[in-house]
Enzyme design. Structure first.
Site, mmCIF file in Angstrom:
data_model
loop_
_atom_site.group_PDB
_atom_site.id
_atom_site.type_symbol
_atom_site.label_atom_id
_atom_site.label_comp_id
_atom_site.label_asym_id
_atom_site.label_seq_id
_atom_site.Cartn_x
_atom_site.Cartn_y
_atom_site.Cartn_z
ATOM 1 N N ASP A 94 33.579 23.310 40.855
ATOM 2 C CA ASP A 94 33.544 21.859 40.692
ATOM 3 C C ASP A 94 34.202 21.152 41.872
ATOM 4 O O ASP A 94 35.345 21.436 42.227
ATOM 5 C CB ASP A 94 34.265 21.479 39.396
ATOM 6 C CG ASP A 94 33.705 20.218 38.785
ATOM 7 O OD1 ASP A 94 33.861 19.154 39.400
ATOM 8 O OD2 ASP A 94 33.096 20.315 37.701
ATOM 9 N N SER A 107 30.551 14.972 38.209
ATOM 10 C CA SER A 107 30.370 16.170 37.392
ATOM 11 C C SER A 107 29.353 15.958 36.285
ATOM 12 O O SER A 107 28.600 16.879 35.943
ATOM 13 C CB SER A 107 31.714 16.598 36.796
ATOM 14 O OG SER A 107 32.617 16.944 37.827
ATOM 15 N N ASP A 147 38.115 7.119 41.870
ATOM 16 C CA ASP A 147 36.763 6.998 42.425
ATOM 17 C C ASP A 147 36.737 6.009 43.589
ATOM 18 O O ASP A 147 35.686 5.782 44.188
ATOM 19 C CB ASP A 147 35.788 6.550 41.343
ATOM 20 C CG ASP A 147 35.722 7.551 40.201
ATOM 21 O OD1 ASP A 147 35.771 8.756 40.478
ATOM 22 O OD2 ASP A 147 35.634 7.125 39.035
ATOM 23 N N ARG A 171 29.655 5.821 31.836
ATOM 24 C CA ARG A 171 29.795 7.272 31.727
ATOM 25 C C ARG A 171 30.567 7.594 30.456
ATOM 26 O O ARG A 171 31.541 6.920 30.118
ATOM 27 C CB ARG A 171 30.502 7.825 32.961
ATOM 28 C CG ARG A 171 30.739 9.320 32.916
ATOM 29 C CD ARG A 171 31.138 9.860 34.269
ATOM 30 N NE ARG A 171 31.881 11.107 34.157
ATOM 31 C CZ ARG A 171 32.261 11.853 35.182
ATOM 32 N NH1 ARG A 171 31.970 11.467 36.406
ATOM 33 N NH2 ARG A 171 32.944 12.957 34.999
ATOM 34 N N ARG A 204 34.977 9.845 29.499
ATOM 35 C CA ARG A 204 36.302 9.228 29.412
ATOM 36 C C ARG A 204 36.292 7.941 28.573
ATOM 37 O O ARG A 204 37.275 7.213 28.548
ATOM 38 C CB ARG A 204 36.854 8.973 30.817
ATOM 39 C CG ARG A 204 37.096 10.265 31.607
ATOM 40 C CD ARG A 204 37.963 10.036 32.812
ATOM 41 N NE ARG A 204 38.100 11.213 33.659
ATOM 42 C CZ ARG A 204 38.966 12.212 33.456
ATOM 43 N NH1 ARG A 204 39.758 12.180 32.406
ATOM 44 N NH2 ARG A 204 39.021 13.234 34.297
ATOM 45 N N LYS A 248 36.775 20.582 31.928
ATOM 46 C CA LYS A 248 35.379 20.682 32.356
ATOM 47 C C LYS A 248 34.495 21.408 31.345
ATOM 48 O O LYS A 248 33.325 21.677 31.628
ATOM 49 C CB LYS A 248 35.283 21.407 33.711
ATOM 50 C CG LYS A 248 35.910 20.627 34.856
ATOM 51 C CD LYS A 248 35.152 19.340 35.184
ATOM 52 C CE LYS A 248 35.796 18.598 36.340
ATOM 53 N NZ LYS A 248 35.052 17.375 36.709
ATOM 54 N N ASP A 275 37.811 19.825 42.164
ATOM 55 C CA ASP A 275 37.671 18.430 41.744
ATOM 56 C C ASP A 275 38.972 17.872 41.178
ATOM 57 O O ASP A 275 39.474 16.849 41.634
ATOM 58 C CB ASP A 275 36.563 18.329 40.695
ATOM 59 C CG ASP A 275 36.310 16.887 40.256
ATOM 60 O OD1 ASP A 275 36.131 16.027 41.127
ATOM 61 O OD2 ASP A 275 36.288 16.637 39.035
ATOM 62 N N HIS A 321 41.300 15.349 43.373
ATOM 63 C CA HIS A 321 41.436 13.924 43.040
ATOM 64 C C HIS A 321 42.818 13.363 43.375
ATOM 65 O O HIS A 321 43.015 12.147 43.361
ATOM 66 C CB HIS A 321 41.129 13.682 41.569
ATOM 67 C CG HIS A 321 39.674 13.459 41.292
ATOM 68 N ND1 HIS A 321 38.930 12.517 41.953
ATOM 69 C CD2 HIS A 321 38.824 14.062 40.420
ATOM 70 C CE1 HIS A 321 37.686 12.533 41.492
ATOM 71 N NE2 HIS A 321 37.598 13.469 40.574
ATOM 72 N N ASP A 355 28.886 21.104 41.813
ATOM 73 C CA ASP A 355 28.214 19.948 41.214
ATOM 74 C C ASP A 355 28.287 18.699 42.085
ATOM 75 O O ASP A 355 27.502 17.769 41.919
ATOM 76 C CB ASP A 355 28.799 19.657 39.834
ATOM 77 C CG ASP A 355 30.316 19.513 39.858
ATOM 78 O OD1 ASP A 355 30.943 19.839 40.888
ATOM 79 O OD2 ASP A 355 30.890 19.078 38.836
ATOM 80 N N HIS A 356 29.234 18.651 43.019
ATOM 81 C CA HIS A 356 29.401 17.528 43.946
ATOM 82 C C HIS A 356 30.522 17.901 44.911
ATOM 83 O O HIS A 356 31.192 18.919 44.747
ATOM 84 C CB HIS A 356 29.747 16.222 43.211
ATOM 85 C CG HIS A 356 31.001 16.305 42.385
ATOM 86 N ND1 HIS A 356 32.270 16.227 42.933
ATOM 87 C CD2 HIS A 356 31.189 16.477 41.054
ATOM 88 C CE1 HIS A 356 33.166 16.345 41.988
ATOM 89 N NE2 HIS A 356 32.547 16.504 40.824
ATOM 90 N N HIS A 405 35.020 11.360 45.048
ATOM 91 C CA HIS A 405 34.006 12.351 45.362
ATOM 92 C C HIS A 405 33.344 12.003 46.693
ATOM 93 O O HIS A 405 33.606 10.951 47.280
ATOM 94 C CB HIS A 405 32.936 12.371 44.269
ATOM 95 C CG HIS A 405 33.452 12.790 42.939
ATOM 96 N ND1 HIS A 405 32.726 12.662 41.774
ATOM 97 C CD2 HIS A 405 34.644 13.331 42.559
ATOM 98 C CE1 HIS A 405 33.414 13.112 40.749
ATOM 99 N NE2 HIS A 405 34.594 13.518 41.195
#
Length: 525
Positions: A16, A66, A158, A270, A273, A345, A411, A415, A452-453, A470
């Protein structure tokens, strides 16, 4: 039917947040000692997959994440994602013609009550976008809504880690240009402190958010800018995602508690969260913490955050539509499957991979390893060893044909925008890769390693500041195959993305891909 026939399993490893980037500066993937990963990328066929923008069904040039990455891998096709759907609906005004929006406005007028907005507060466009909030404020003002209160989860994840109070000023200027209606920020705090837990890892976060935004309890300030600046003076290093809670008050009284008769719109599109706070507002038999007071409100989400349980009941924009998913297709073929990750995850390698469904396909076993609740930069190895222990045991049991795993470190540690912990996270994953490959090779199987990214490969932005968001970089897809099958296929020509993985996995399992899926990353000789 594919000509490939492995005596062992097909194992999909998702690292991830691990993208590809040539520059070494700020690149934990390049700077880490990755003996296994570097060797694999040199020796075995490695494709570079698109994992952002149109490759995963989000607006062009938007970073991947993700949720959409696992959606694409499991769906086998590019599904228009929530962010793109919301963007379209807001731009066309369709969102304001929905029954949900009309019901909210009617309720506010009939009861002379308050309209509340809450959610992640930035223009990151991963979970939400302040532009959507602004359009809804403008429409509410046009329709005569007199009182609005906004509860902000400061981002810094983000978007750059200390972006506030830029977004606060932007919102206040926007409200001023509407003519200064009684629209105000009422409470807030860092997203990773008061609201944005996921997979029920830490309900205490949601409880803090409830006390802050619903009950109006907490440290008081005159306005949101004062709150952010005060907390930053007290701790200059604090990232926005970890800002303590704050309540805006006048004469010692909070200006925006949530009360009977009000309406609440959760602005996140999304799901992961947003679901827990949605449950706190909507569940009658809620038992995760004492809500003290549960106001009778009309609660709406930008999307449906749980398509199986239909949470929340009121939504403003429809959710992505999936066709035949990889796991559903394999289950119908009698292929036994296994999925594992740690809590943070687990939902991605199961729920999102399965097409936003909590339904476990026939013959699939899902295993969750509990995550640490401490900050991951203090535990950057996360649960790599425990995950790998269970995965290797499952491989050696020879009970499963297709196994998939997510390692979150690139990931979740990335972050923080800190190089050293992220290097440790990558090295921990590298140790696990060796263990997995050894187990798979003993049985004559194949290991596919991807991501995934991007994230861990770009921890410094163009200004030399920590980067916590990301990336739009491509991700690796490595085919570790030491069997005779390796001579029967090669990487296919053409531009490929994460959605091309489903047909690829099917071929490796000796199956014809479903007709709705995108072409595979490999082609048989």
């Amino acid at each position: 039917m594919s000509k490939l026939n492995f005596s062992g399993p097909v194992v999909l490893v998702v690292m991830d947040g691990v993208g590809l980037r040539d520059q070494t500066e700020g690149n934990a993937v390049k700077q880490a000692h990755l003996e296994t990963l570097n060797y694999l990328m040199e020796k075995y066929p490695t494709a570079k997959l698109g994992a952002a923008g149109e490759y995963v069904g989000v607006p062009k040039d938007d970073m991947g994440n993700s949720e959409v990455g696992h959606n694409a891998m499991g769906a086998g096709q590019i599904v228009l994602q929530r962010s793109a759907a919301v963007e379209n609906n807001v731009a066309t005004g369709e969102i304001f013609n929905t029954d949900t929006w009309k019901d909210i406005i009617s309720r506010i007028h009939e009861r002379n009550s308050t309209l509340h907005f809450m959610g992640i507060f930035s223009d990151g466009n991963v979970h939400s976008n302040i532009a959507h909030l602004e359009k809804m404020l403008a429409q509410a003002h046009e329709e005569g809504v007199e009182r609005v209160r906004i509860h902000i989860w400061t981002d810094g994840r983000d978007v750059p880690p200390q972006s506030e109070p830029k977004f606060i000023h932007r919102l206040e200027d926007y409200i001023h240009n509407l003519g200064d209606p009684d629209y105000k920020i009422a409470s807030g705090g860092g997203r990773m402190v008061i609201s944005c837990d996921r997979y029920e890892n830490d309900w205490g976060m949601i409880e803090k958010g409830w006390h802050t935004c619903v009950l109006g309890e907490g440290r008081q300030f005159e306005n949101a800018t004062e709150a952010v600046e005060t907390y930053r003076r007290e701790d200059p290093s604090v990232q926005d995602q970890y800002l303590p809670p704050f309540v805006i008050a006048k004469d010692g009284q909070p200006i925006g508690t949530i009360n009977d008769g009000d309406a609440v719109i959760y602005i996140d599109f999304r799901a992961d969260r947003a679901i827990e706070m949605s449950k706190a507002f909507t569940f009658d038999d809620f038992d995760k913490f004492d809500r003290i007071r549960r106001p009778d409100v009309y609660f709406a989400g930008m999307n449906e955050y749980d398509e199986d349980l239909h949470i929340p009941a009121h939504v403003l924009v429809g959710t992505p539509v999936f066709g035949m998913t990889l796991t559903e297709y394999l289950a119908a073929k009698g292929i036994k499957q296994y999925a594992i990750s740690e809590t943070v995850k687990f939902g991605h390698i199961t729920y999102y991979f399965n097409g936003n469904s909590y339904h476990v396909p026939d013959g699939e076993v899902d295993v969750e390893v509990p995550s640490y609740t401490e900050p991951f930069n203090t535990r950057p190895w996360m649960k790599c060893a425990e995950i790998t222990d269970k995965l290797v045991e499952a491989i050696e049991s020879e009970q499963y044909d297709f196994l998939r795993v997510n390692y979150p470190g690139g990931d979740m540690v990335g972050h923080f925008g800190e190089l050293e912990p992220t290097i440790t996270a990558m090295e921990s994953i590298d140790i696990s890769l060796k263990r997995i490959i050894d187990a798979v090779n003993k049985l004559g199987g194949v290991t596919v390693i991807t991501a995934d990214h991007g994230n861990a490969e770009e921890l410094i932005d163009e200004n030399g500041a920590p980067k916590t968001a990301h990336t739009t970089n491509r991700v690796p897809c490595i085919f570790v195959d030491d069997t005779e099958n390796a001579n029967k296929y090669r990487l296919s020509l053409g531009d490929r993305g994460l959605a091309n993985l489903a047909s690829t996995i099917a071929i490796l399992l000796g199956q014809e891909p479903h007709e709705s899926w995108l072409p595979p990353i490999i082609e048989e000789e």
